[in-house]
Design an enzyme around this catalytic site. Sequence first.
Site, mmCIF file in Angstrom:
data_model
loop_
_atom_site.group_PDB
_atom_site.id
_atom_site.type_symbol
_atom_site.label_atom_id
_atom_site.label_comp_id
_atom_site.label_asym_id
_atom_site.label_seq_id
_atom_site.Cartn_x
_atom_site.Cartn_y
_atom_site.Cartn_z
ATOM 1 N N ASN A 95 38.431 33.167 3.366
ATOM 2 C CA ASN A 95 38.447 34.447 2.651
ATOM 3 C C ASN A 95 37.069 34.821 2.120
ATOM 4 O O ASN A 95 36.949 35.693 1.256
ATOM 5 C CB ASN A 95 39.476 34.426 1.521
ATOM 6 N N ARG A 230 34.776 31.840 -11.512
ATOM 7 C CA ARG A 230 35.862 31.496 -12.409
ATOM 8 C C ARG A 230 35.500 32.022 -13.801
ATOM 9 O O ARG A 230 34.326 32.123 -14.154
ATOM 10 C CB ARG A 230 36.101 29.976 -12.460
ATOM 11 N N GLN A 259 44.427 33.528 -17.882
ATOM 12 C CA GLN A 259 45.104 34.287 -16.840
ATOM 13 C C GLN A 259 46.606 34.002 -16.884
ATOM 14 O O GLN A 259 46.981 32.835 -17.020
ATOM 15 C CB GLN A 259 44.521 33.931 -15.464
ATOM 16 N N HIS A 278 42.451 38.568 -10.384
ATOM 17 C CA HIS A 278 42.140 37.430 -9.518
ATOM 18 C C HIS A 278 42.625 37.700 -8.087
ATOM 19 O O HIS A 278 43.387 36.913 -7.509
ATOM 20 C CB HIS A 278 42.768 36.149 -10.062
#
Length: 327
Positions: A95, A230, A259, A278
């Site tokens: 990705n 992050r 999160q 995210h």
Amino acid sequence: MSDVIFSTHPLHPEVTRDLRDLGTLVIASEPTPEAIIEESAGASIIVVRAPIPAEIFPREPELRAAVRHGAGLDMIPVEAATRAGVLVANVPGVNAVTVAEHCIWSALALLRKYPEVSADLRSGGWATARAHSDHGRELSGRTLGIVGMGNVGRALHRIAYHGFGMRVLALTSRPNDLPAGAEACDLTHLLAQSDVVALCCPLTDETRGLIGAAELARMREGAILVNVARGPVVDEAALLAALREGRLGGAAIDVFDRQPLPRDHPLLTLRTVILTPHMAGITEESMLRMGQGVVMETRRILAGDMPLNFCNPEVWPAYRSRFGMTA
């Protein structure tokens, strides 16, 4: 009895079909620690898209592996898995272009004042929104600073350097292995020279809190910060203060200290930020590629083979002993 393959999240339809051919697929009812702990009982494979509580590994006698649906290992307590004789595998790189495109998209949107334009067109009308255009800026020819030159950093460099003619500065632990057109430098120089700073590094002891108040103060006035690394790489309170002061041109933030992002988080009140849940690495295409990697590793592991992307190879003797595997 077929092997149980437990996933913390739903998966691409093709991947779902392929995993069901390999065993009994169980999808968590919700990606919470409580649901994952309860519903992963009896699993042979855990497909990881949410944090895995460490207590699961010693509890499950049939658990062979935790396979990350993606690259980052911060959701897997690798040491706990290793102590329990459980394999850890991931799917790196698939990705990277997805995340890189997200960086470019969000930087373009911030430079062209999209958050303010969109909000003001709805609330204040045409003229109010159009007034922002006088202060919009182009991405082409500007300087991009990339913190972390792994798969994502390299994909971002390709798009920025070859597509937008950007100067690319890079902070990396391997300065002699940079692609053509990327200039190695230290963090201080990168922050001072870059119009856009993209955080693409893993979360480690060295990168935790890497961008604090002092680092934000070194950034160019009007510069853009993009965090696809992050949340804890950035001091969130310091970033909030810098954005409120107006020194930064904006920030695109895909990852957070906490999160899901709480609905009353102060970042949600700022007009110069793009916030995403995210999802920088998630598209239909990347979900398929990540899932195909999971299927490949799951098939290998259930067949008794080593995973190709083996993240804790030191566990192999203990793993073989657990499952009575002979040479």
